[in-house]
Design an enzyme around this catalytic site. Structure first.
Site, PDB file in Angstrom:
ATOM      1  N   ASP A   1      21.296  38.391  12.802  1.00  0.00           N
ATOM      2  CA  ASP A   1      21.389  36.704  13.254  1.00  0.00           C
ATOM      3  C   ASP A   1      21.476  36.861  11.539  1.00  0.00           C
ATOM      4  OD1 ASP A   1      19.625  33.952  11.838  1.00  0.00           O
ATOM      5  OD2 ASP A   1      18.496  34.403  13.702  1.00  0.00           O
ATOM      6  N   ILE A   2      22.322  35.799  11.238  1.00  0.00           N
ATOM      7  CA  ILE A   2      22.690  35.176   9.638  1.00  0.00           C
ATOM      8  C   ILE A   2      21.579  34.153   9.040  1.00  0.00           C
ATOM      9  CG2 ILE A   2      24.615  35.234  10.524  1.00  0.00           C
ATOM     10  CD1 ILE A   2      24.703  32.108  10.133  1.00  0.00           C
TER      11      ILE A   2
ATOM     12  N   GLN B   1      14.965  25.248  19.068  1.00  0.00           N
ATOM     13  CA  GLN B   1      15.941  25.696  19.280  1.00  0.00           C
ATOM     14  C   GLN B   1      17.139  24.712  18.463  1.00  0.00           C
ATOM     15  OE1 GLN B   1      17.665  25.260  23.516  1.00  0.00           O
ATOM     16  NE2 GLN B   1      19.063  26.224  23.344  1.00  0.00           N
TER      17      GLN B   1
ATOM     18  N   HIS C   1      19.549  32.297  23.877  1.00  0.00           N
ATOM     19  CA  HIS C   1      20.034  33.703  23.164  1.00  0.00           C
ATOM     20  C   HIS C   1      18.352  33.992  22.838  1.00  0.00           C
ATOM     21  CE1 HIS C   1      19.706  29.667  20.382  1.00  0.00           C
ATOM     22  NE2 HIS C   1      18.701  31.001  19.339  1.00  0.00           N
TER      23      HIS C   1
ATOM     24  N   HIS D   1      15.682  35.515  20.550  1.00  0.00           N
ATOM     25  CA  HIS D   1      15.923  36.719  18.864  1.00  0.00           C
ATOM     26  C   HIS D   1      14.541  37.994  19.216  1.00  0.00           C
ATOM     27  CE1 HIS D   1      16.757  32.996  17.412  1.00  0.00           C
ATOM     28  NE2 HIS D   1      16.230  32.213  18.236  1.00  0.00           N
TER      29      HIS D   1
END
Length: 144
Positions: free
Chosen positions: A31-32, A94, A100, A102
């Site tokens: 995750d960025i 979201q 997705h 996490h």
């Protein structure tokens, strides 16, 4: 694939990412905007907007791959715990509308762990409301 979806772009290799793992049906990448050191995402290769429309097989594949990765965060990164988190809908945080999961390593060392969830258990819920809501959900599930 959805042409305007960031995660479909990552799955296709058109958007740069830091990949971690790939199966026949899933891709995992860092995750960025991490809540903690090592925070990553697991997505199905096939586009689904959220939890409401992901096919059961894709959901199972994402869950299994998330678990496989989560088991390793303890030894690989020295995590003290791990959260698996899915957000379904804008009001549930979201922000990318491709399903997705996490995988969020948790650390006692708060220099590695910046995630603060708004809910902290502690206050007991109202028993009558809990039972009323349980009954309405049981009825809906029994009805199909």
């Amino acid at each position: 694939m959805s042409k305007d979806c960031l995660f479909c772009g990552i799955v296709a290799g058109d958007v740069p990412s830091a990949p971690v793992a790939e199966t026949e049906t899933t891709v995992a990448f860092m995750d960025i905007q991490p809540g903690s050191d090592g925070h990553l995402l697991v997505v199905p290769k096939r586009h689904s907007t959220d939890l409401r429309d992901i096919p059961a097989a894709d959901l199972a594949d994402v869950a299994i791959e998330s678990q496989r990765i989560a088991k390793h965060v303890f030894d690989v990164w020295g995590a003290d715990g791990v959260n698996l988190l899915n957000s379904c809908g804008k009001d549930a945080w979201q922000s990318v509308f491709h399903f997705h999961m996490h995988v969020i390593p948790r650390y006692r060392d708060k220099t590695k762990d910046r995630l603060r969830l708004p809910f902290e258990p502690g206050m007991r819920g109202e028993a009558e409301l809990i039972e009323e809501m349980a009954g309405s959900m049981r009825s809906a599930l029994e009805a199909g």
